[in-house]
Scaffold this motif. Structure first.
Motif, PDB file in Angstrom:
ATOM      1  N   ARG A 220     -29.543 -56.775 -50.573  1.00  0.00           N
ATOM      2  CA  ARG A 220     -28.870 -56.280 -51.767  1.00  0.00           C
ATOM      3  C   ARG A 220     -27.978 -55.092 -51.444  1.00  0.00           C
ATOM      4  NH1 ARG A 220     -30.685 -58.254 -56.470  1.00  0.00           N
ATOM      5  NH2 ARG A 220     -29.906 -56.460 -57.617  1.00  0.00           N
ATOM      6  N   PHE A 221     -26.930 -54.944 -52.239  1.00  0.00           N
ATOM      7  CA  PHE A 221     -26.053 -53.781 -52.129  1.00  0.00           C
ATOM      8  C   PHE A 221     -26.883 -52.531 -52.418  1.00  0.00           C
ATOM      9  CE2 PHE A 221     -23.402 -50.587 -54.201  1.00  0.00           C
ATOM     10  CZ  PHE A 221     -22.347 -50.477 -53.302  1.00  0.00           C
ATOM     11  N   PRO A 222     -26.862 -51.529 -51.503  1.00  0.00           N
ATOM     12  CA  PRO A 222     -27.666 -50.327 -51.736  1.00  0.00           C
ATOM     13  C   PRO A 222     -27.091 -49.473 -52.870  1.00  0.00           C
ATOM     14  CG  PRO A 222     -26.335 -50.069 -49.751  1.00  0.00           C
ATOM     15  CD  PRO A 222     -26.153 -51.491 -50.210  1.00  0.00           C
ATOM     16  N   ALA A 223     -27.867 -49.295 -53.913  1.00  0.00           N
ATOM     17  CA  ALA A 223     -27.375 -48.574 -55.083  1.00  0.00           C
ATOM     18  C   ALA A 223     -26.931 -47.164 -54.751  1.00  0.00           C
ATOM     19  CB  ALA A 223     -28.467 -48.545 -56.151  1.00  0.00           C
ATOM     20  N   GLY A 224     -27.549 -46.562 -53.741  1.00  0.00           N
ATOM     21  CA  GLY A 224     -27.202 -45.188 -53.386  1.00  0.00           C
ATOM     22  C   GLY A 224     -25.799 -45.012 -52.868  1.00  0.00           C
ATOM     23  N   LEU A 225     -25.153 -46.131 -52.466  1.00  0.00           N
ATOM     24  CA  LEU A 225     -23.807 -46.004 -51.909  1.00  0.00           C
ATOM     25  C   LEU A 225     -22.801 -45.541 -52.962  1.00  0.00           C
ATOM     26  CD1 LEU A 225     -22.460 -46.606 -49.097  1.00  0.00           C
ATOM     27  CD2 LEU A 225     -21.474 -48.593 -50.203  1.00  0.00           C
ATOM     28  N   THR A 226     -23.048 -45.872 -54.218  1.00  0.00           N
ATOM     29  CA  THR A 226     -22.097 -45.501 -55.265  1.00  0.00           C
ATOM     30  C   THR A 226     -22.001 -43.982 -55.420  1.00  0.00           C
ATOM     31  OG1 THR A 226     -23.808 -45.648 -56.986  1.00  0.00           O
ATOM     32  CG2 THR A 226     -22.491 -47.625 -56.542  1.00  0.00           C
ATOM     33  N   GLU A 227     -23.016 -43.248 -54.979  1.00  0.00           N
ATOM     34  CA  GLU A 227     -23.020 -41.797 -55.138  1.00  0.00           C
ATOM     35  C   GLU A 227     -22.902 -41.071 -53.792  1.00  0.00           C
ATOM     36  OE1 GLU A 227     -26.618 -40.950 -57.183  1.00  0.00           O
ATOM     37  OE2 GLU A 227     -25.973 -41.919 -59.054  1.00  0.00           O
ATOM     38  N   ILE A 228     -22.620 -41.809 -52.727  1.00  0.00           N
ATOM     39  CA  ILE A 228     -22.572 -41.189 -51.416  1.00  0.00           C
ATOM     40  C   ILE A 228     -21.475 -40.126 -51.347  1.00  0.00           C
ATOM     41  CG2 ILE A 228     -20.929 -42.759 -50.255  1.00  0.00           C
ATOM     42  CD1 ILE A 228     -23.089 -42.823 -47.934  1.00  0.00           C
ATOM     43  N   LEU A 229     -21.790 -39.015 -50.715  1.00  0.00           N
ATOM     44  CA  LEU A 229     -20.882 -37.867 -50.521  1.00  0.00           C
ATOM     45  C   LEU A 229     -20.632 -37.090 -51.814  1.00  0.00           C
ATOM     46  CD1 LEU A 229     -18.341 -39.490 -48.058  1.00  0.00           C
ATOM     47  CD2 LEU A 229     -19.915 -37.637 -47.519  1.00  0.00           C
ATOM     48  N   GLU A 230     -21.317 -37.457 -52.898  1.00  0.00           N
ATOM     49  CA  GLU A 230     -21.183 -36.667 -54.121  1.00  0.00           C
ATOM     50  C   GLU A 230     -22.101 -35.453 -54.045  1.00  0.00           C
ATOM     51  OE1 GLU A 230     -21.963 -39.057 -57.548  1.00  0.00           O
ATOM     52  OE2 GLU A 230     -19.881 -39.706 -57.716  1.00  0.00           O
ATOM     53  N   ASP A 231     -21.667 -34.328 -54.583  1.00  0.00           N
ATOM     54  CA  ASP A 231     -22.486 -33.121 -54.582  1.00  0.00           C
ATOM     55  C   ASP A 231     -23.053 -32.872 -55.967  1.00  0.00           C
ATOM     56  OD1 ASP A 231     -22.103 -32.462 -51.864  1.00  0.00           O
ATOM     57  OD2 ASP A 231     -20.119 -31.659 -52.335  1.00  0.00           O
TER      58      ASP A 231
END
Length: 231
Positions: A220-231
């Motif tokens: 599955r597409f890792p849900a955490g990728l949508t927020e990667i590099l966000e602070d």
């Protein structure tokens, strides 16, 4: 990308690696042909794997000193459009092995620039490059993905449309994100690095399904990728 030369043929892993390295474009730097072309509701495939040293001793740029396995290895193959493949094999003296290997290196360097795979000093700058790719991929999935109502009708053409979007947009975008994130691993925290590796496996599974045609249960597409590099 087809090739039936026995041991000199690349295995499935090598084929996927070649596709990833090409990013969907002919690796001849003098050619700008896309390897997957939209034609109505279909995606036409014109990618061909060209041997630098021929698959057999009597072929273009033949080299009897290397084994069949070495001839089918990633290092001995270049992804070209059909026209360029015909050209290099019909006039091998004009396209020696050093030139073809140089094409492959030049293509890789060019893609690094096109993909924005440069090292950033802060997370905000890196996120600014990744975010539009995430947004485009999500919009495509939302509109054309296998979950939509039309996908339930085998006569709707939705499956073919989804595959076309996968080959021409989603996979190239994803490879671009991988290149950017790999170059900027120093900006990722521990959890984000794990998400990156999950994304890498997800893309590998999608390529196995949509390029090789193997029937696998893709991760599955890792849900955490949508927020990667966000602070």
């Amino acid at each position: 990308m087809a090739c039936s030369r026995g041991a000199a043929s690349p295995d499935h892993h090598t084929q996927r690696r070649l596709f990833a390295a090409s990013a969907g474009f002919c690796q001849n730097p003098g050619c700008s042909n896309e390897l997957f072309i939209d034609a109505g509701s279909k995606s036409i495939h014109i990618a061909e794997m060209a041997h630098v040293f021929a698959a057999n001793d009597g072929g273009p740029r033949g080299n009897p000193s290397i084994s069949p396995e070495e001839r089918g290895a990633f290092e001995n193959l270049v992804v070209l459009c059909a026209n360029c493949h015909t050209m290099v094999d019909k006039a091998p003296d004009a396209f020696p092995d050093g030139m073809m290997l140089g094409w492959k290196r030049e293509h890789a360097h060019k893609l690094q620039g096109l993909f924005g795979a440069v090292k950033f000093h802060d997370r905000e700058d890196a996120r600014r490059v990744v975010e539009p790719l995430l947004m485009e991929n999500y919009a495509i999935f939302d509109q054309y993905g296998p979950h939509i109502y039309a996908a339930r009708n085998p006569e709707s053409g939705a499956a073919e449309q989804w595959k076309r979007k996968m080959l021409t947009r989603l996979l190239p975008n994803s490879r671009r994100m991988l290149a950017i994130l790999d170059t900027n691993r120093h900006l990722l925290d521990g959890g984000e690095k794990q998400t990156l590796e999950q994304f890498r496996q997800h893309i590998d599974d999608l390529e196995a399904t949509h390029i090789e045609g193997t029937c696998e249960d893709a991760s599955r597409f890792p849900a955490g990728l949508t927020e990667i590099l966000e602070d």
